[in-house]
Design a protein around this motif. Structure first.
Motif, PDB file in Angstrom:
ATOM      1  N   ALA A   1      10.516   1.335   6.697  1.00  0.00           N
ATOM      2  CA  ALA A   1      11.072   0.204   7.467  1.00  0.00           C
ATOM      3  C   ALA A   1      10.055  -0.934   7.573  1.00  0.00           C
ATOM      4  O   ALA A   1      10.423  -2.095   7.727  1.00  0.00           O
ATOM      5  CB  ALA A   1      11.484   0.689   8.863  1.00  0.00           C
ATOM      6  N   ASN A   2       8.746  -0.571   7.494  1.00  0.00           N
ATOM      7  CA  ASN A   2       7.689  -1.596   7.520  1.00  0.00           C
ATOM      8  C   ASN A   2       7.338  -2.102   6.120  1.00  0.00           C
ATOM      9  O   ASN A   2       6.350  -2.821   5.949  1.00  0.00           O
ATOM     10  CB  ASN A   2       6.436  -1.017   8.185  1.00  0.00           C
ATOM     11  CG  ASN A   2       6.525  -1.036   9.704  1.00  0.00           C
ATOM     12  OD1 ASN A   2       6.255  -2.048  10.337  1.00  0.00           O
ATOM     13  ND2 ASN A   2       6.945   0.076  10.289  1.00  0.00           N
ATOM     14  N   GLY A   3       8.098  -1.661   5.114  1.00  0.00           N
ATOM     15  CA  GLY A   3       7.903  -2.171   3.752  1.00  0.00           C
ATOM     16  C   GLY A   3       6.896  -1.400   2.919  1.00  0.00           C
ATOM     17  O   GLY A   3       6.488  -1.862   1.854  1.00  0.00           O
ATOM     18  N   PHE A   4       6.451  -0.221   3.396  1.00  0.00           N
ATOM     19  CA  PHE A   4       5.467   0.575   2.643  1.00  0.00           C
ATOM     20  C   PHE A   4       6.147   1.768   1.962  1.00  0.00           C
ATOM     21  O   PHE A   4       7.236   2.179   2.356  1.00  0.00           O
ATOM     22  CB  PHE A   4       4.386   1.119   3.588  1.00  0.00           C
ATOM     23  CG  PHE A   4       3.605   0.053   4.298  1.00  0.00           C
ATOM     24  CD1 PHE A   4       2.667  -0.719   3.620  1.00  0.00           C
ATOM     25  CD2 PHE A   4       3.793  -0.182   5.660  1.00  0.00           C
ATOM     26  CE1 PHE A   4       1.933  -1.700   4.281  1.00  0.00           C
ATOM     27  CE2 PHE A   4       3.061  -1.158   6.324  1.00  0.00           C
ATOM     28  CZ  PHE A   4       2.133  -1.921   5.640  1.00  0.00           C
ATOM     29  N   SER A   5       5.458   2.348   0.952  1.00  0.00           N
ATOM     30  CA  SER A   5       5.884   3.620   0.364  1.00  0.00           C
ATOM     31  C   SER A   5       5.048   4.717   0.994  1.00  0.00           C
ATOM     32  O   SER A   5       3.850   4.533   1.214  1.00  0.00           O
ATOM     33  CB  SER A   5       5.608   3.662  -1.135  1.00  0.00           C
ATOM     34  OG  SER A   5       6.308   2.641  -1.774  1.00  0.00           O
ATOM     35  N   MET A   6       5.683   5.862   1.242  1.00  0.00           N
ATOM     36  CA  MET A   6       4.921   6.973   1.854  1.00  0.00           C
ATOM     37  C   MET A   6       5.479   8.315   1.409  1.00  0.00           C
ATOM     38  O   MET A   6       6.694   8.466   1.242  1.00  0.00           O
ATOM     39  CB  MET A   6       4.985   6.874   3.386  1.00  0.00           C
ATOM     40  CG  MET A   6       4.208   7.967   4.088  1.00  0.00           C
ATOM     41  SD  MET A   6       3.965   7.632   5.838  1.00  0.00           S
ATOM     42  CE  MET A   6       2.929   9.047   6.275  1.00  0.00           C
ATOM     43  N   MET A   7       4.576   9.279   1.250  1.00  0.00           N
ATOM     44  CA  MET A   7       4.961  10.657   0.905  1.00  0.00           C
ATOM     45  C   MET A   7       4.300  11.635   1.849  1.00  0.00           C
ATOM     46  O   MET A   7       3.163  11.412   2.272  1.00  0.00           O
ATOM     47  CB  MET A   7       4.403  11.014  -0.470  1.00  0.00           C
ATOM     48  CG  MET A   7       5.151  10.477  -1.631  1.00  0.00           C
ATOM     49  SD  MET A   7       4.712  11.395  -3.111  1.00  0.00           S
ATOM     50  CE  MET A   7       3.005  11.773  -2.909  1.00  0.00           C
ATOM     51  N   ASP A   8       4.998  12.732   2.155  1.00  0.00           N
ATOM     52  CA  ASP A   8       4.291  13.888   2.722  1.00  0.00           C
ATOM     53  C   ASP A   8       3.815  14.702   1.523  1.00  0.00           C
ATOM     54  O   ASP A   8       4.553  14.868   0.544  1.00  0.00           O
ATOM     55  CB  ASP A   8       5.194  14.704   3.659  1.00  0.00           C
ATOM     56  CG  ASP A   8       6.488  15.177   3.012  1.00  0.00           C
ATOM     57  OD1 ASP A   8       7.219  14.324   2.488  1.00  0.00           O
ATOM     58  OD2 ASP A   8       6.746  16.392   3.026  1.00  0.00           O
ATOM     59  N   ALA A   9       2.580  15.182   1.593  1.00  0.00           N
ATOM     60  CA  ALA A   9       2.011  15.918   0.448  1.00  0.00           C
ATOM     61  C   ALA A   9       1.077  17.012   0.958  1.00  0.00           C
ATOM     62  O   ALA A   9      -0.127  16.990   0.676  1.00  0.00           O
ATOM     63  CB  ALA A   9       1.274  14.956  -0.482  1.00  0.00           C
TER      64      ALA A   9
ATOM     65  N   ALA B   1       0.840  -1.215   0.000  1.00  0.00           N
ATOM     66  CA  ALA B   1       0.000   0.000   0.000  1.00  0.00           C
ATOM     67  C   ALA B   1       0.870   1.258   0.000  1.00  0.00           C
ATOM     68  O   ALA B   1       1.994   1.257   0.501  1.00  0.00           O
ATOM     69  CB  ALA B   1      -0.927  -0.007   1.209  1.00  0.00           C
ATOM     70  N   LEU B   2       0.309   2.310  -0.620  1.00  0.00           N
ATOM     71  CA  LEU B   2       0.978   3.619  -0.668  1.00  0.00           C
ATOM     72  C   LEU B   2       0.276   4.559   0.300  1.00  0.00           C
ATOM     73  O   LEU B   2      -0.955   4.628   0.315  1.00  0.00           O
ATOM     74  CB  LEU B   2       0.863   4.186  -2.094  1.00  0.00           C
ATOM     75  CG  LEU B   2       1.237   5.654  -2.272  1.00  0.00           C
ATOM     76  CD1 LEU B   2       2.738   5.872  -2.076  1.00  0.00           C
ATOM     77  CD2 LEU B   2       0.808   6.148  -3.667  1.00  0.00           C
ATOM     78  N   PHE B   3       1.057   5.310   1.095  1.00  0.00           N
ATOM     79  CA  PHE B   3       0.477   6.251   2.063  1.00  0.00           C
ATOM     80  C   PHE B   3       0.807   7.680   1.645  1.00  0.00           C
ATOM     81  O   PHE B   3       1.962   7.986   1.307  1.00  0.00           O
ATOM     82  CB  PHE B   3       1.040   6.007   3.470  1.00  0.00           C
ATOM     83  CG  PHE B   3       0.921   4.590   3.953  1.00  0.00           C
ATOM     84  CD1 PHE B   3      -0.149   3.784   3.566  1.00  0.00           C
ATOM     85  CD2 PHE B   3       1.880   4.057   4.813  1.00  0.00           C
ATOM     86  CE1 PHE B   3      -0.258   2.472   4.010  1.00  0.00           C
ATOM     87  CE2 PHE B   3       1.777   2.748   5.258  1.00  0.00           C
ATOM     88  CZ  PHE B   3       0.708   1.955   4.858  1.00  0.00           C
ATOM     89  N   ILE B   4      -0.199   8.542   1.713  1.00  0.00           N
ATOM     90  CA  ILE B   4      -0.030   9.964   1.359  1.00  0.00           C
ATOM     91  C   ILE B   4      -0.544  10.787   2.536  1.00  0.00           C
ATOM     92  O   ILE B   4      -1.750  10.779   2.818  1.00  0.00           O
ATOM     93  CB  ILE B   4      -0.848  10.322   0.097  1.00  0.00           C
ATOM     94  CG1 ILE B   4      -0.463   9.430  -1.091  1.00  0.00           C
ATOM     95  CG2 ILE B   4      -0.683  11.799  -0.242  1.00  0.00           C
ATOM     96  CD1 ILE B   4      -1.403   9.562  -2.298  1.00  0.00           C
TER      97      ILE B   4
END
Ligand code: NAD
Length: 296
Positions: free
Chosen positions: A111-119, A89-92
Motif C-alpha cells: 500500500a506504501n508502494g514497496f515490494s516485500m516478501m516473507d522469507a 526498495a525491496l523488503f525481505i
C-alpha cells in the motif's frame, strides 16, 4: 553497487549479513545492540545508528528479528522502514513470525508502494554462517525474482512458496512435523532400550526400515548412532528447545485461526512447554529425550 540494509544482527543475522558483505554488497547494519553492530562492522558491514540511516539509501532491506511484534515495529513505526526507505526498495523479512502479521505488514508495504516478501529460513546458526540456509519465500513472483540472487549468497535452497505469508506457512508446518517426528523418535529409542534393544542395533534396523526419518538419521536423539548429533554433547544446541517451542506455538496459533485440528502438533507444543517450565529450554530440541526418559 547494490546497497542492502540489514536489521537484526543476532545469532542468525550476523552470519547472513557477513555473507552479503563477503559478496561485495554495500551492507548497512543496524541493531538495538551496539555489540551486534560492532560484530557486523568487523565482518565488513557499515554501522548505521538508526533505521533511517540504514535504509535511506538501500535498494534492499533484510530483517532478521525475534518475533512479529518486532517486525511490525521496525517496518511500520514513525521512524521505521516504510517512513524512510527510498522509492522502489525491496523488503525481505527472514524472521520466523505469525502468518497474519506477515501478511498484514506485506499488505501495508504494498500500500506504501514497496515490494516485500516473507522469507523465513531453516538451517540454524551453522547454516547462516555457512551460507547454506533454506529460504521459504512468500510474495509476488517479481519480488522473488529480484530477491533470489541476493538470497543465493545466504542460502543453498531458495523456494517460492506462493503468495504473501506462504513462506511462514511452510516454515511452521515443517517445524511442527520436525517436532512431532523428533518426539516419536525419542519414544521409539527409549522403548527399545527399556525392552533390551540397544540404540545402535535399533538404529541399524529402523534407519533402513519404515520408521526411518530425519530426526533419526541426521540428528539421532539417542547418543551413539549419529556422532555429530547434539545427543553426544549432552544436548548442547544446535537448535534450542525454546526455539522449537516458539515455532510450535506459531503452528498452534495458525491451526486455531484456520480451525484445523493438529492433535500431535498440540501434544508436541505441550511437551516442549514442559521443558520450558523445567528451565531446560536452552537444551537442544532433541533433549526432549530427557523428558521422555524422565531424566530432565
Ligand atoms: P536473536 O535474538 O539472536 O537476534 C535478534 C536480533 O534482533 C537481536 O540482536 C536484537 O537486538 C535485534 N532486534 C530486536 N528488535 C530490534 C529492533 N526493533 N531494531 C533492531 N534490532 C532489533 O535471534 P536469532 O536466533 O538470530 O533469530 C532471529 C529469527 O530467526 C527469529 O525469528 C528466529 O525464530 C529465526 N530463526 C532462528 C534460528 C536459530 O537457530 N537461531 C533458526 C531459524 C530461524
Amino acid at each position: 553497487m547494490t546497497t542492502i540494509a540489514f536489521i537484526g544482527l543476532g545469532n542468525m543475522g550476523i552470519g547472513m549479513a557477513t555473507n552479503l558483505a563477503k559478496a561485495d554488497y554495500d551492507v548497512r547494519a543496524f541493531d538495538l545492540s551496539d555489540d551486534a553492530v560492532s560484530n557486523a562492522v568487523k565482518a565488513g558491514c557499515k554501522a548505521a545508528k538508526d533505521i533511517r540511516s540504514a535504509v535511506s539509501e538501500a535498494d534492499v532491506v533484510v530483517t532478521m528479528l525475534p518475533a512479529g511484534k518486532h517486525v511490525r515495529t521496525v517496518y511500520t513505526s514513525e521512524d521505521g522502514v516504510f517512513a524512510n526507505a527510498k522509492e522502489g526498495a525491496l523488503f525481505i523479512d527472514s524472521s520466523t513470525i505469525d502468518v497474519p502479521t506477515a501478511r498484514d505488514v506485506i499488505a501495508k508495504a504494498e500500500a506504501n508502494g514497496f515490494s516485500m516478501m516473507d522469507a523465513p529460513v531453516s538451517g540454524g546458526v551453522g547454516g547462516a554462517a555457512a551460507g547454506s540456509l533454506t529460504f521459504m519465500c512468500g510474495g509476488e513472483k517479481s519480488a522473488y525474482d529480484q530477491a533470489k540472487p541476493i538470497l543465493d549468497h545466504m542460502g543453498k535452497n531458495v523456494f517460492h512458496a506462493g503468495e504473501a505469508g506462504n513462506g511462514q506457512v511452510a516454515k511452521v508446518c515443517n517445524n511442527m512435523l520436525l517436532g512431532i517426528h523428533m518426539i516419536g523418535t525419542c519414544e521409539a529409542f527409549n522403548l527399545a532400550e527399556k525392552l533390551g534393544l540397544d540404540a545402535q542395533t535399533f538404529y541399524d534396523i529402523s534407519s533402513t526400515a519404515s520408521g526411518q526419518n530425519w530426526s533419526m538419521t541426521s540428528y539421532c536423539p539417542a547418543p551413539g548412532p549419529v556422532p555429530s548429533a547434539p545427543s553426544n554433547k549432552d544436548y548442547a544446541p544446535g537448535f534450542a528447545a525454546g526455539m522449537m517451542l516458539k515455532d510450535l506455538r506459531l503452528a498452534q496459533e495458525a491451526a486455531s485461526t484456520a480451525r484445523v485440528s493438529t492433535p500431535l502438533g498440540a501434544q508436541s507444543e505441550a511437551l516442549y512447554a514442559l521443558m520450558e517450565a523445567a528451565g531446560k529450554d536452552d537444551l537442544d530440541f532433541s533433549g526432549v529425550m530427557k523428558l521422555i526418559k524422565g531424566s530432565l
